[in-house]
Design a protein around this motif. Structure first.
Motif, PDB file in Angstrom:
ATOM      1  N   SER A  56       0.959  -1.274   0.142  1.00 36.84           N
ATOM      2  CA  SER A  56       0.066   0.134  -0.131  1.00 36.84           C
ATOM      3  C   SER A  56       0.727   1.351   0.055  1.00 36.84           C
ATOM      4  N   HIS A  57       0.581   2.089  -1.025  1.00 37.52           N
ATOM      5  CA  HIS A  57       1.109   3.531  -0.997  1.00 37.52           C
ATOM      6  C   HIS A  57       0.876   4.274   0.240  1.00 37.52           C
ATOM      7  N   HIS A  92       8.212   9.531  -4.076  1.00 38.18           N
ATOM      8  CA  HIS A  92       7.598   8.115  -4.485  1.00 38.18           C
ATOM      9  C   HIS A  92       6.552   7.815  -3.396  1.00 38.18           C
ATOM     10  N   SER A  93       6.324   8.315  -2.253  1.00 39.42           N
ATOM     11  CA  SER A  93       5.825   7.528  -0.954  1.00 39.42           C
ATOM     12  C   SER A  93       6.908   6.806  -0.513  1.00 39.42           C
ATOM     13  N   ILE A 128      -0.214  11.633  -1.716  1.00 39.08           N
ATOM     14  CA  ILE A 128       1.035  12.151  -1.885  1.00 39.08           C
ATOM     15  C   ILE A 128       1.847  11.332  -2.947  1.00 39.08           C
ATOM     16  N   GLY A 129       2.405  11.759  -4.038  1.00 41.82           N
ATOM     17  CA  GLY A 129       2.919  11.020  -5.282  1.00 41.82           C
ATOM     18  C   GLY A 129       2.329  10.214  -5.878  1.00 41.82           C
ATOM     19  N   ASP A 130       0.796  10.290  -5.829  1.00 34.70           N
ATOM     20  CA  ASP A 130       0.062   9.532  -6.712  1.00 34.70           C
ATOM     21  C   ASP A 130       0.161   9.908  -8.144  1.00 34.70           C
ATOM     22  N   HIS A 131      -0.117   9.025  -9.123  1.00 33.77           N
ATOM     23  CA  HIS A 131       0.029   9.235 -10.536  1.00 33.77           C
ATOM     24  C   HIS A 131      -1.264   9.780 -11.124  1.00 33.77           C
ATOM     25  N   ILE A 132      -1.106  11.044 -11.758  1.00 35.32           N
ATOM     26  CA  ILE A 132      -2.406  11.668 -12.254  1.00 35.32           C
ATOM     27  C   ILE A 132      -2.987  10.620 -13.456  1.00 35.32           C
TER      28      ILE A 132
END
Length: 349
Positions: free
Chosen positions: A94-95, A176-177, A309-313
């Motif tokens: 998990s991110h 990155h997380s 935080i750091g999630d991809h769009i």
């Protein structure tokens, strides 16, 4: 049975699919799984059902209740088995959860991988070692690519449109997380043991891996959890980006099939992006519409402006390299197939 395979995380989504895939091909499959997913995510994240299913269905499957952080137990097991193939899927996945449990996250993802690699180096250097990495090794670098906003999704502009992210994408100078950092560490370890010790290793940088065996929860397993919420009329939370963030989805069967092909034609320190590609890409808004159409149930959801935080769009995999090296491999499960399989799997539980 001369062919043996050791699968870590053997009761998880990819681990159980790989275990089934190789059992059906008359391998002796040894699993390592101590249901740490329940520790991470509670009872709803438990993989006990998958373990019971494997043990009931296959006489050539057996599981060891070992923690991959336990260096001596891992060392002793690899020494005794000397398996012909090792597939390493065990992880804290998990991110978001990683920030709550940074030591446990790093110990499972990085130290656990090191324990396995060192045992391979000592006892079975010719054994292909296939590691389930993640696209989170790229951090938020894909967000720095030029994007365009469409009615229901974000999309890449220009060269990346319909091509996606390839293995040349930088893993440096990005957010990155903590999960992404621990997975970068394991990814680089797998590469280094391959190059430095000439061990056939492979890092699979996955997009959204999914399937009917997924124990989806809010913090991990986007598509499975979304469909589960729809069927249970449970409120689903969209985190940021207007719900237009895009992921490519790949069925666990297609991942297992690639692993099988790599085990037959291994390479030194290989790295591949693996996912559904553009054809299997979908935004959260599009996924909600699709499951509403399949189930006939309206989605109960709310929106939060706070993105992860750091999630991809927008992220979907460029599959040119993996298809070039393994021309017999391709995506066999479409997005519609995936939705139907996950939906049917949840309906039958």
């Amino acid at each position: 049975m001369e062919n043996t395979i050791l699968v870590t995380g053997s009761s998880g989504l990819i681990g159980s699919e790989v275990s089934s895939f190789f059992c059906e091909r008359n391998y002796k499959v040894y699993g390592i799984d101590n249901n740490m997913r329940e520790v991470f995510f509670g009872k709803k994240g438990s993989t006990k059902v998958n373990l019971k299913r494997l043990e009931k269905k296959f006489q050539n499957f057996s599981n060891y209740n070992i923690d991959i952080r336990d260096r001596k137990s891992i060392d002793d097991l690899v020494k005794s088995l000397k398996p012909k193939v090792i597939v390493h899927t065990a992880a804290q996945p998990s991110h978001d959860k990683a920030s709550e449990i940074p030591f446990l996250d790093f110990e499972v993802n990085a130290l656990g991988t090191l324990n396995l690699l060192e045992a391979v180096r000592k006892y079975c250097k010719d054994t292909p070692f296939i590691h389930l990495s993640t696209n989170k090794v790229y951090g938020d670098t894909p967000n720095k690519m030029e994007l365009k906003e469409l009615a229901t999704r974000w999309e890449y502009r220009d060269y990346l449109f319909k091509r996606g992210i390839d293995e040349k994408c930088s893993i440096d100078q990005s957010t990155h997380s903590l999960f992404g950092v621990s997975k970068v560490s394991s990814d680089l370890l797998v590469q280094e043991y391959g190059r430095y010790f000439q061990i056939p290793t492979c890092c699979l940088r996955g997009g959204c891996l999914t399937g009917p065996s997924h124990s989806g929860v809010q913090l991990h397993g986007f598509l499975n959890y979304l469909i589960r919420c729809n069927l249970l009329s449970k409120e689903y939370t969209i985190f940021g980006y207007k719900g237009k963030q895009v992921r490519d989805n790949i069925h666990s069967y297609d991942v297992a099939n690639f692993i099988y092909l790599f085990s037959k034609d291994p390479k030194i320190s290989a790295v591949y992006n693996i996912g559904g590609g553009y054809e299997n890409s979908i935004s959260i808004l599009e996924a909600i519409s699709k499951i509403e159409e399949i189930s006939g149930l309206k989605m109960n959801f709310k929106y939060s402006d706070q993105s992860r935080i750091g999630d991809h769009i927008c992220y979907y995999s460029n599959l040119d390299k993996i298809k070039s090296d393994f021309p017999k491999w391709n995506i066999s499960k479409s997005l519609d197939d995936i939705f139907f399989d996950v939906y049917q799997g949840l309906m039958n539980k």
